[in-house]
Design a protein around this motif. Structure first.
Motif, PDB file in Angstrom:
ATOM      1  N   GLN A  50     -11.697  27.355  -8.909  1.00 21.05           N
ATOM      2  CA  GLN A  50     -11.309  26.175  -9.680  1.00 21.05           C
ATOM      3  C   GLN A  50     -10.589  26.557 -10.969  1.00 21.05           C
ATOM      4  OE1 GLN A  50     -14.727  23.698 -10.270  1.00 21.05           O
ATOM      5  NE2 GLN A  50     -14.851  23.127  -8.128  1.00 21.05           N
ATOM      6  N   THR A  51     -11.022  27.612 -11.644  1.00 19.11           N
ATOM      7  CA  THR A  51     -10.426  27.989 -12.931  1.00 19.11           C
ATOM      8  C   THR A  51      -9.521  29.206 -12.835  1.00 19.11           C
ATOM      9  OG1 THR A  51     -12.262  29.443 -13.537  1.00 19.11           O
ATOM     10  CG2 THR A  51     -12.456  27.108 -14.139  1.00 19.11           C
ATOM     11  N   GLY A  52      -9.647  29.996 -11.781  1.00 24.52           N
ATOM     12  CA  GLY A  52      -8.863  31.219 -11.641  1.00 24.52           C
ATOM     13  C   GLY A  52      -9.465  32.401 -12.384  1.00 24.52           C
ATOM     14  N   GLU A  53     -10.624  32.200 -12.992  1.00 21.57           N
ATOM     15  CA  GLU A  53     -11.278  33.258 -13.762  1.00 21.57           C
ATOM     16  C   GLU A  53     -11.840  34.331 -12.821  1.00 21.57           C
ATOM     17  OE1 GLU A  53     -15.400  33.143 -16.056  1.00 21.57           O
ATOM     18  OE2 GLU A  53     -13.840  32.021 -17.098  1.00 21.57           O
ATOM     19  N   VAL A  54     -11.597  35.580 -13.169  1.00 24.87           N
ATOM     20  CA  VAL A  54     -12.105  36.703 -12.383  1.00 24.87           C
ATOM     21  C   VAL A  54     -13.212  37.389 -13.176  1.00 24.87           C
ATOM     22  CG1 VAL A  54     -11.560  38.925 -11.332  1.00 24.87           C
ATOM     23  CG2 VAL A  54      -9.896  37.063 -11.254  1.00 24.87           C
ATOM     24  N   THR A  55     -14.329  37.619 -12.522  1.00 28.67           N
ATOM     25  CA  THR A  55     -15.456  38.298 -13.144  1.00 28.67           C
ATOM     26  C   THR A  55     -15.777  39.535 -12.312  1.00 28.67           C
ATOM     27  OG1 THR A  55     -16.311  36.141 -13.792  1.00 28.67           O
ATOM     28  CG2 THR A  55     -17.824  37.972 -13.955  1.00 28.67           C
TER      29      THR A  55
END
Length: 155
Positions: A50-55
């Motif tokens: 949904q946000t494109g954030e990679v962890t």
């Protein structure tokens, strides 16, 4: 009630049409979840779809420990710096304000105008409540109270 039978050709067409409608629904893949996980050499990369954030996550002492990717950490730090500067600027405005400075309070005329509006609104509301109470008790409705003069917004 009429008992009708469909000719065999109509029944076959109905079944085919129904199956044709179901087949595309069955062929569709389920929507992916919010997170997509991918194993890497050093652990697991988790993508928030949904946000494109990679962890980036690693297993340490039986726990999965995750941290932001470098580019997201940089963006996070920049946003934090911006917020710190805004807070400092606001604190400076407060400390640099002249002694005895206070926000403008309403004038007596503005207070009187507001109280007049509230008085008319409450009187109108109480009239409605009184009429409702009479109707609830089975009494006849009394003629409505006279409307306040003028538009309440212009007072």
């Amino acid at each position: 009630m009429l008992n009708r039978r469909l000719p065999p050709q109509s029944l076959s067409l109905a079944v085919l049409a129904m199956l044709a409608g179901i087949a595309p629904a069955l062929a569709q893949e389920p929507a992916p979840g919010r997170y997509s996980m991918q194993k890497t050499d050093t652990g697991i990369a988790r993508l928030d779809t949904q946000t494109g954030e990679v962890t980036l996550c690693q297993e340490k002492a039986g726990d999965l420990v995750c941290r932001m990717a470098a580019d997201e950490r940089t963006a996070y730090d920049l946003e934090l710096d911006l917020l710190e500067k805004r807070v400092e600027a606001l604190e400076k405005v407060v400390t640099d304000a002249p002694a005895g400075f206070s926000p403008r309070l309403p004038t007596q005329e503005e207070i009187d105008q507001t109280m007049g509006i509230m008085d008319r609104m409450m009187r109108s509301f109480m009239g409605i409540a009184r009429d409702f109470g009479r109707e609830w008790q089975g009494e006849e409705k009394t003629p409505p109270a006279t409307e306040p003069e003028g538009d309440l917004r212009k007072t």
